[in-house]
Design an enzyme around this catalytic site. Structure first.
Site, short mmCIF file in Angstrom:
data_model
loop_
_atom_site.label_atom_id
_atom_site.label_comp_id
_atom_site.label_asym_id
_atom_site.label_seq_id
_atom_site.Cartn_x
_atom_site.Cartn_y
_atom_site.Cartn_z
N CYS A 167 33.36 -14.45 48.60
CA CYS A 167 33.83 -13.35 49.46
C CYS A 167 35.35 -13.39 49.51
O CYS A 167 35.97 -13.31 50.57
CB CYS A 167 33.22 -13.43 50.85
N ASP A 170 26.81 -18.69 45.74
CA ASP A 170 27.74 -17.95 46.60
C ASP A 170 28.68 -18.99 47.19
O ASP A 170 28.46 -19.51 48.27
CB ASP A 170 26.94 -17.21 47.69
N CYS A 210 23.88 -21.93 47.83
CA CYS A 210 24.73 -21.99 49.03
C CYS A 210 24.27 -20.90 49.98
O CYS A 210 24.99 -19.94 50.26
CB CYS A 210 26.19 -21.83 48.67
N ALA A 211 23.07 -21.03 50.49
CA ALA A 211 22.37 -19.93 51.16
C ALA A 211 22.93 -19.59 52.53
O ALA A 211 22.80 -18.45 52.99
CB ALA A 211 20.88 -20.25 51.28
N GLY A 242 21.19 -17.15 55.10
CA GLY A 242 20.15 -16.54 54.30
C GLY A 242 20.15 -15.05 54.11
O GLY A 242 19.13 -14.49 53.69
N GLY A 243 21.25 -14.36 54.38
CA GLY A 243 21.27 -12.91 54.19
C GLY A 243 20.92 -12.51 52.77
O GLY A 243 20.10 -11.61 52.54
N LYS A 244 21.52 -13.16 51.79
CA LYS A 244 21.25 -12.83 50.39
C LYS A 244 19.88 -13.33 49.97
O LYS A 244 19.19 -12.68 49.18
CB LYS A 244 22.35 -13.42 49.50
#
Length: 457
Positions: A409, A356, A282-283, A286-288
């Site tokens: 989150c 995520d 679940c990108a 794309g921060g992670k």
């Protein structure tokens, strides 16, 4: 950085608030996302003195009136329910109130019935007791006296779970049981819980992540040289004001990314090595993915998928700027097993899979306070089903001996520890390696959850 939003002029705030109310055409309390709305509205405001700044003891030079106005709107969202109760009690001239009963019937739509000048004065008094009143508010003296009379009724109890005190801090009393469950799951002390609740009234700083091999201290100095006020905090780096990050050379060259500290911790839990096969299921933008790829040195393969193609396009742009070339992207709906890419199929699955998951985002209320009024049990139930489905589907792509990382989150136990427990019961071939809540109240950041599970070899 704390912006003294009460210095923002009422002659700009009141018309802006009326525009915000108008967005809710059916008067149901369903508004658009505030941060996106402000990006469209605030730049169009006609300032009486173009370019003027808001200066105060908590504001560095150059803080614009636009930033102060945006901060004011976020403050209004934090104390929306409190302002409504203050208005109700003032009209009734009765200081007695049942916070739990009030909460059970209150709706954000009730805000439509409060005169904008009155609402803004309640918000201002909650933030700064000596705040000035809008000139159009003729009974300002009486309202301030009423506020001072009511304040002890909200703050008298030392119990952080007290309904009135929760209202004072911008949290619905109906959430007390959810907060207590979180405190128990994380073994928070009373002080930890009080700190967590108090932090919900403050926006966290803008956390930054060095991209590549650059040391944090070196990056900090480069940013300072370009006018960014930064702070090093236990090996973390955050921006406090000054020049905007996206205008700096380090950002344009891909040496720094904007990423909350809690989000960085989730990415760090995916301990991928160069040559590994990794799937960020679940990108999003794309921060992670970028943080994980940075440790892989462009070796191996990182697959990034999401439901929305436009988010993956943003990821591609960010990866190019950062000099990351081992990321592949495509859409994935989350309701079926992934067809493994050839690299992963050869080893019968990925070394690491990160889920995520979509969630209530309760852990980001500090940045997006309007989201707390969209937090409902029915929505949570729907998300719990979706999280379970995605987790079940994604887990099939983990190779024997590989690891599955589940994150949200949100601070809700039902979305986190309970979700992981249910998954482990249904999948005895996985074992729990670690499980923790990261961010606030330990750090001045968002609040997120991460669990690492290993598939039996």
């Amino acid at each position: 950085m704390t912006i003294e939003w009460t210095r923002a002029p009422y002659e700009l705030l009141l018309p802006l608030w009326r525009q915000w109310l108008a967005e809710d055409t059916q008067q149901t309390g369903h508004w658009p996302l505030l941060d996106r709305w402000l990006k469209r509205q605030v730049p169009q405001l006609k300032l009486h003195t173009p370019g003027r700044s808001v200066r105060g003891k908590n504001n560095p030079p150059g803080i614009s009136i636009q930033l102060a106005i945006s901060a004011a709107m976020f403050a209004a969202m934090r104390y929306l329910q409190l302002a409504a109760l203050l208005e109700h009690s003032y009209r009734a001239q009765s200081p007695a109130f049942d916070a739990v009963g009030w909460d059970s019937t209150w709706s954000p739509a009730d805000t439509h019935h409060i005169p904008p000048a009155a609402l803004w004065y309640w918000i201002a008094l909650r933030s700064t007791p000596d705040a000035s009143a809008p000139e159009v508010l003729r009974d300002a003296v009486a309202r301030k006296a009423w506020f001072l009379r009511m304040q002890p009724l909200f703050t008298a109890s030392p119990d952080s779970q007290d309904a009135a005190l929760m209202l004072w801090h911008g949290l619905r009393p109906g959430w007390a049981s959810l907060l207590q469950a979180r405190a128990q799951a994380s073994e928070w002390s009373t002080r930890d819980l009080e700190q967590f609740i108090a932090l919900q009234n403050q926006a966290p700083p803008l956390w930054l992540r060095p991209q590549g091999n650059m040391a944090v201290s070196e990056l900090a100095q480069l940013l300072r040289d370009e006018g960014v006020a930064v702070r090093l905090d236990h090996d973390g780096l955050c921006a406090l004001g000054g020049t905007g990050i996206v205008q700096t050379t380090p950002y344009k060259n891909g040496w720094v990314e904007i990423q909350d500290r809690a989000s960085q911790a989730i990415a760090a839990s995916v301990a991928a090595s160069p040559g590994d096969k990794v799937w960020d299921a679940c990108a999003g933008a794309g921060g992670k993915s970028l943080a994980i790829a940075a440790r892989m040195n462009n070796k191996g393969m990182l697959l990034a998928t999401d439901l929305h193609s436009y988010k993956l396009e943003e990821l591609k742009r960010r990866a190019k700027r950062a000099g990351v070339y081992n990321i592949r992207t495509f859409e994935w709906q989350g309701r079926e097993a992934l067809r493994l890419p050839a690299e992963a199929a050869r080893q019968q699955g990925f070394d690491w899979v990160l889920v995520d998951a979509p969630c209530t985002s309760a852990g980001t209320w500090r940045r997006n306070p309007d989201a707390r009024w969209r937090f409902h049990a029915a929505d949570t139930a729907e998300l719990l089903d979706l999280q379970k489905t995605i987790l079940d589907s994604a887990s099939q792509a983990v190779r024997r001996g590989g690891q599955l990382v589940y994150a949200t989150c949100s601070w809700q136990v039902s979305e986190n520890e309970a979700q992981v427990a249910g998954f482990l019961t249904a999948h005895p071939d996985f074992t729990l390696q670690s499980s923790t809540l990261v961010g606030a109240p330990e750090w001045d950041a968002d609040t997120m959850f991460v669990a690492v599970l290993k598939r039996c070899a």
